[in-house]
Design a protein around this motif. Structure first.
Motif, PDB file in Angstrom:
ATOM      1  N   PHE B  34      39.025   4.661  64.320  1.00 42.24           N
ATOM      2  CA  PHE B  34      39.513   3.882  65.277  1.00 42.24           C
ATOM      3  C   PHE B  34      38.782   4.157  66.528  1.00 42.24           C
ATOM      4  N   PHE B  90      37.981   6.369  73.405  1.00 42.58           N
ATOM      5  CA  PHE B  90      38.497   7.266  72.395  1.00 42.58           C
ATOM      6  C   PHE B  90      38.226   7.240  71.161  1.00 42.58           C
ATOM      7  N   ARG B  94      42.386   9.428  60.913  1.00 44.20           N
ATOM      8  CA  ARG B  94      43.447   9.327  60.162  1.00 44.20           C
ATOM      9  C   ARG B  94      42.767   9.563  58.779  1.00 44.20           C
ATOM     10  N   LEU B 103      47.396  10.175  64.178  1.00 43.99           N
ATOM     11  CA  LEU B 103      46.088   9.811  64.518  1.00 43.99           C
ATOM     12  C   LEU B 103      45.604  11.073  65.295  1.00 43.99           C
ATOM     13  N   PHE B 105      42.749  12.266  68.018  1.00 41.34           N
ATOM     14  CA  PHE B 105      41.843  11.732  68.833  1.00 41.34           C
ATOM     15  C   PHE B 105      40.727  12.589  69.318  1.00 41.34           C
ATOM     16  N   GLY B 106      39.573  12.235  69.887  1.00 38.43           N
ATOM     17  CA  GLY B 106      38.440  12.770  70.459  1.00 38.43           C
ATOM     18  C   GLY B 106      39.069  13.205  71.772  1.00 38.43           C
ATOM     19  N   SER B 107      38.340  13.876  72.463  1.00 37.64           N
ATOM     20  CA  SER B 107      38.762  14.296  74.073  1.00 37.64           C
ATOM     21  C   SER B 107      38.404  13.088  74.938  1.00 37.64           C
TER      22      SER B 107
END
Lengths: 114, 115
Positions: B34, B90, B94, B103, B105-107
């Motif tokens: 995503f 972002f 998943r 989910l 998430f990246g930073s």
């Protein structure tokens, strides 16, 4: 159709105080989530509710409790706030909680714990 | 465990130029991927996702992303950047095989489009 709404938008607490963050969705979604966002760390899942009447821990549940009040509402409670809980809190929802589903996010609650 | 890396804290691009925001991922099974965008003092807005099928996914506001399984990447692209694209982006993943609900998430990557 408001989507996901959160109250309050901003809150300042003293260490040890308690508060409840409110979240509601009007999309008839079954699954709801609470995330916290900290600088440089993306979002991390605190708790989620797959359906009405169920809740489960996420990655960072310590210091929090949740209540799925009904299908629309999912609240997050801090019983005794700590400075480490200073963060931006996002509520999200998805239709059935399936892995490929899109999660829809609220505008966030900015919390400062002194 | 599932993880996401966004190697650039900030990307600067001139308006009208193409833009790329990088994302690589790690999952034990097959990924759902995503992209979300966050404007100042706002929640995250969904841009696009890869579930299965065509590796090139088209999303909102002219954005697209290419799933590359061999490079475990899902870079976000747009042919011509707008100043209004300036925001925090972002990437999230998943693992479709583990049933894990979160989910990851990246930073985040801050995109700055200069006029």
């Amino acid at each position: 159709n408001a989507g996901v709404t959160q109250t309050p938008k901003f809150q300042v607490l003293k260490t040890g105080q308690s508060m409840t963050l409110q979240c509601a969705q009007d999309m008839n979604h079954n699954s709801m989530y609470w995330y916290r966002q900290d600088p440089g760390m993306g979002l991390r899942l605190i708790y989620y509710s797959a359906s009405e009447g169920t809740t489960d821990k996420g990655e960072v549940p310590n210091g929090y409790n949740v209540s799925r009040l009904n299908k629309r509402e999912f609240s997050l409670r801090l019983e005794s706030a700590a400075p480490s809980q200073t963060s931006v809190y996002f509520c999200a929802s998805s239709e059935m909680g399936g892995p490929g589903e899109t999660q829809y996010f609220g505008p966030g609650t900015r919390l400062l714990v002194l | 465990a599932q993880s996401v890396a966004q190697p650039e804290d900030q990307v600067n691009v001139a308006e009208g130029n193409p833009l790329t925001v990088k994302c690589t991922y790690s999952v034990s099974g097959n990924p759902y991927l995503f992209w979300y965008v966050q404007y100042p003092n706002r929640g995250l807005q969904f841009l696009l996702k890869y579930i299965t099928g065509d590796n090139l996914v088209k999303g909102s506001y002219g954005f697209e992303a290419e799933f590359n399984k061999s490079q475990t990447s899902f870079h976000l692209k747009k042919p011509s950047a707008l100043v209004s694209d300036s925001a925090l982006y972002f990437c999230a993943v998943r693992d479709m095989d583990t049933g894990r609900r979160a989910l990851t998430f990246g930073s985040g990557t801050r995109l700055q489009v200069q006029p």
